[in-house]
Design a protein around this motif. Structure first.
Motif, PDB file in Angstrom:
ATOM      1  N   TYR A  65       0.825  -1.200   0.000  1.00  0.00           N
ATOM      2  CA  TYR A  65       0.000   0.000   0.000  1.00  0.00           C
ATOM      3  C   TYR A  65       0.865   1.258   0.000  1.00  0.00           C
ATOM      4  O   TYR A  65       0.514   2.271  -0.625  1.00  0.00           O
ATOM      5  CB  TYR A  65      -0.925   0.014   1.218  1.00  0.00           C
ATOM      6  CG  TYR A  65      -2.041  -0.999   1.153  1.00  0.00           C
ATOM      7  CD1 TYR A  65      -2.420  -1.589  -0.048  1.00  0.00           C
ATOM      8  CD2 TYR A  65      -2.744  -1.368   2.303  1.00  0.00           C
ATOM      9  CE1 TYR A  65      -3.442  -2.514  -0.110  1.00  0.00           C
ATOM     10  CE2 TYR A  65      -3.783  -2.286   2.241  1.00  0.00           C
ATOM     11  CZ  TYR A  65      -4.117  -2.852   1.031  1.00  0.00           C
ATOM     12  OH  TYR A  65      -5.140  -3.764   0.966  1.00  0.00           O
ATOM     13  N   TYR A  66       1.976   1.203   0.705  1.00  0.00           N
ATOM     14  CA  TYR A  66       2.864   2.371   0.768  1.00  0.00           C
ATOM     15  C   TYR A  66       3.450   2.683  -0.607  1.00  0.00           C
ATOM     16  O   TYR A  66       3.482   3.852  -1.036  1.00  0.00           O
ATOM     17  CB  TYR A  66       3.987   2.100   1.764  1.00  0.00           C
ATOM     18  CG  TYR A  66       4.960   3.245   1.902  1.00  0.00           C
ATOM     19  CD1 TYR A  66       4.590   4.403   2.578  1.00  0.00           C
ATOM     20  CD2 TYR A  66       6.239   3.181   1.363  1.00  0.00           C
ATOM     21  CE1 TYR A  66       5.465   5.470   2.712  1.00  0.00           C
ATOM     22  CE2 TYR A  66       7.118   4.234   1.488  1.00  0.00           C
ATOM     23  CZ  TYR A  66       6.733   5.376   2.165  1.00  0.00           C
ATOM     24  OH  TYR A  66       7.599   6.424   2.293  1.00  0.00           O
ATOM     25  N   GLY A  69       0.815   4.244  -2.681  1.00  0.00           N
ATOM     26  CA  GLY A  69       0.584   5.626  -2.284  1.00  0.00           C
ATOM     27  C   GLY A  69       1.659   6.561  -2.804  1.00  0.00           C
ATOM     28  O   GLY A  69       1.370   7.681  -3.241  1.00  0.00           O
ATOM     29  N   GLY A 281      -4.137   3.030  -3.201  1.00  0.00           N
ATOM     30  CA  GLY A 281      -3.052   4.010  -3.111  1.00  0.00           C
ATOM     31  C   GLY A 281      -3.550   5.439  -3.242  1.00  0.00           C
ATOM     32  O   GLY A 281      -2.967   6.359  -2.644  1.00  0.00           O
ATOM     33  N   ILE A 284      -4.825   6.419   0.161  1.00  0.00           N
ATOM     34  CA  ILE A 284      -3.714   6.532   1.112  1.00  0.00           C
ATOM     35  C   ILE A 284      -2.900   7.791   0.851  1.00  0.00           C
ATOM     36  O   ILE A 284      -2.453   8.468   1.782  1.00  0.00           O
ATOM     37  CB  ILE A 284      -2.837   5.268   1.040  1.00  0.00           C
ATOM     38  CG1 ILE A 284      -3.614   4.063   1.578  1.00  0.00           C
ATOM     39  CG2 ILE A 284      -1.536   5.453   1.817  1.00  0.00           C
ATOM     40  CD1 ILE A 284      -2.901   2.754   1.393  1.00  0.00           C
ATOM     41  N   ALA A 285      -2.692   8.139  -0.425  1.00  0.00           N
ATOM     42  CA  ALA A 285      -1.969   9.367  -0.748  1.00  0.00           C
ATOM     43  C   ALA A 285      -2.739  10.594  -0.276  1.00  0.00           C
ATOM     44  O   ALA A 285      -2.143  11.559   0.237  1.00  0.00           O
ATOM     45  CB  ALA A 285      -1.705   9.445  -2.250  1.00  0.00           C
ATOM     46  N   ILE A 295       1.962   9.016   4.295  1.00  0.00           N
ATOM     47  CA  ILE A 295       1.546   7.873   3.483  1.00  0.00           C
ATOM     48  C   ILE A 295       1.812   6.571   4.216  1.00  0.00           C
ATOM     49  O   ILE A 295       1.013   5.626   4.152  1.00  0.00           O
ATOM     50  CB  ILE A 295       2.271   7.905   2.119  1.00  0.00           C
ATOM     51  CG1 ILE A 295       1.819   9.122   1.315  1.00  0.00           C
ATOM     52  CG2 ILE A 295       2.003   6.630   1.320  1.00  0.00           C
ATOM     53  CD1 ILE A 295       2.604   9.338   0.042  1.00  0.00           C
ATOM     54  N   ALA A 299      -0.992   3.882   5.133  1.00  0.00           N
ATOM     55  CA  ALA A 299      -0.908   2.488   4.689  1.00  0.00           C
ATOM     56  C   ALA A 299      -1.094   1.528   5.855  1.00  0.00           C
ATOM     57  O   ALA A 299      -1.778   0.502   5.735  1.00  0.00           O
ATOM     58  CB  ALA A 299       0.441   2.244   4.010  1.00  0.00           C
TER      59      ALA A 299
END
Length: 380
Positions: A65-66, A69, A281, A284-285, A295, A299
């Motif tokens: 996820y990071y 993002g 993403g 999350i961003a 971020i 995440a």
């Protein structure tokens, strides 16, 4: 050096925290309206999410996820909405898996080749949208959505037996040829399950993202174009070149999204490879305000909510309630950022007004003093 502004930092933290609090309050109201106990549901999620196996799951999931993002945030900083991260990472993971399964090189050589292949494929796929934008004026939103569909069709066509697909021994699943064990990424030997070693690459990507934006001329130009393309062009920045370059970099980062799963978990690409991470993403961003630390926290929060949803189903709750929390967070974070932004503007206006008033009073006192001095001299 910039003076540390405590109130500015608090404003930066206020928006995401406010969004999360409101999201949980709205979810509590929804649960109450359906006759369910909200605080018991939250307690189940937190208890299950704090277990050791859940912590490992959250860290591993947050790694992908990071990276998603970061890929989205690169486009956001250029005022580009790269909604095609999902197609870019899946296509990149597919070709990287096919390459890894076809080679039998030593691990220290093959692993970088697999990663480089994924980054190149992701960059090329995102570069198509950038090229269409600067040459034909096509919105990157429209082009990346279409490229997502095309990527799905390409994978579906090539992932067949006789092409790049490989039928397993049981004859039930078609996937790319498995990557040799020597070319699989290292893991941290934690209990009860290992933490994927690709988290190290994710940290490096985050540091590179921060350093490039905050400490380089390219990052300054990128942020300038994102704020005002006409002003950047007037100052000598090639806006079209920056659009294509930022899309290439965003696509290269998107190519890394599928690598933790490929190199640390599945070791092949098949029909059950994770999908939808690119759209996660985006949320999350937004939640992390395009900052690498924000971020990362977003995440982890997203992975925690997904982990908690699995246990809710066994306790009589609908696991879709987590989707409600996530959706409300996205809505609230946009509203909260706008509220905080307007408050920040009013705060700056008050500060500027106070400084101007103080300067005017100081000048007025000085003039009076000079006038008195002149009168005294004339009298003498």
């Amino acid at each position: 050096m910039k003076k540390f502004d405590k109130e500015r930092v608090l404003l930066g933290l206020a928006a995401p925290l406010l969004a999360i609090v409101v999201a949980f309050l709205v979810t509590a109201l929804v649960l109450t309206a359906t006759g369910k106990e909200p605080f018991n549901a939250f307690s189940i999620m937190f208890d299950y999410g704090s277990k050791s196996d859940s912590q490992v799951y959250i860290v591993n999931k947050a790694t992908t996820y990071y990276l998603a993002g970061i890929a989205v945030a690169i486009g956001f900083r250029m005022n580009l909405f790269n909604i095609g991260v999902d197609g870019q990472y899946r296509l990149a993971a597919f070709f990287a898996a096919a390459l890894g399964g076809a080679l039998t090189l030593p691990g220290p050589v093959q692993i970088p080749l697999i990663i480089l292949c994924a980054m190149l494929v992701g960059a090329m796929w995102a570069g198509i949208a950038g090229l269409l934008k600067v040459t034909r004026g096509v919105s990157e939103v429209v082009s990346t959505i279409m490229l997502n569909a095309i990527a799905t069709a390409i994978i579906g066509y090539l992932l067949q037996q006789g092409r790049l697909g490989h039928l397993d021994q049981a004859g039930t699943k078609v996937s790319t040829k498995p990557i040799p064990e020597s070319s699989r990424f290292f893991e941290f030997p934690t209990q009860p399950a290992p933490v994927w070693g690709f988290i190290v690459i994710a940290v490096i990507v985050g540091v590179a993202y921060w350093f490039t934006l905050a400490r380089t001329r390219f990052g300054f130009d990128l942020r300038t174009v994102g704020q005002s393309g006409s002003a950047a062009q007037a100052s000598g920045v090639n806006v079209k070149k920056m659009v294509i370059t930022s899309m290439l970099i965003s696509g290269a980062a998107a190519g890394l999204v599928g690598m933790p799963t490929l190199l640390n978990d599945s070791h092949e690409y098949s029909g059950d490879f994770p999908v939808g991470i690119g759209f996660t993403g985006i949320a999350i961003a937004l939640l992390g305000r395009n900052h690498p630390v924000g971020i990362a926290l977003g995440a982890l929060l997203w992975a925690f909510l997904e982990r908690g949803s699995g246990q809710l189903e066994f306790q009589g709750y609908d696991k879709e309630i987590v989707g409600v929390i996530q959706g409300v967070i996205v809505l609230c974070v946009v509203i909260a950022y706008e509220v905080v932004r307007r408050y920040g503007l009013k705060r700056q206006q008050r500060q500027v007004g106070a400084k101007l008033a103080a300067q005017a009073r100081a000048n007025g006192t000085g003039n009076n003093g000079n006038g008195n001095t002149d009168k005294q001299e004339v009298s003498a």
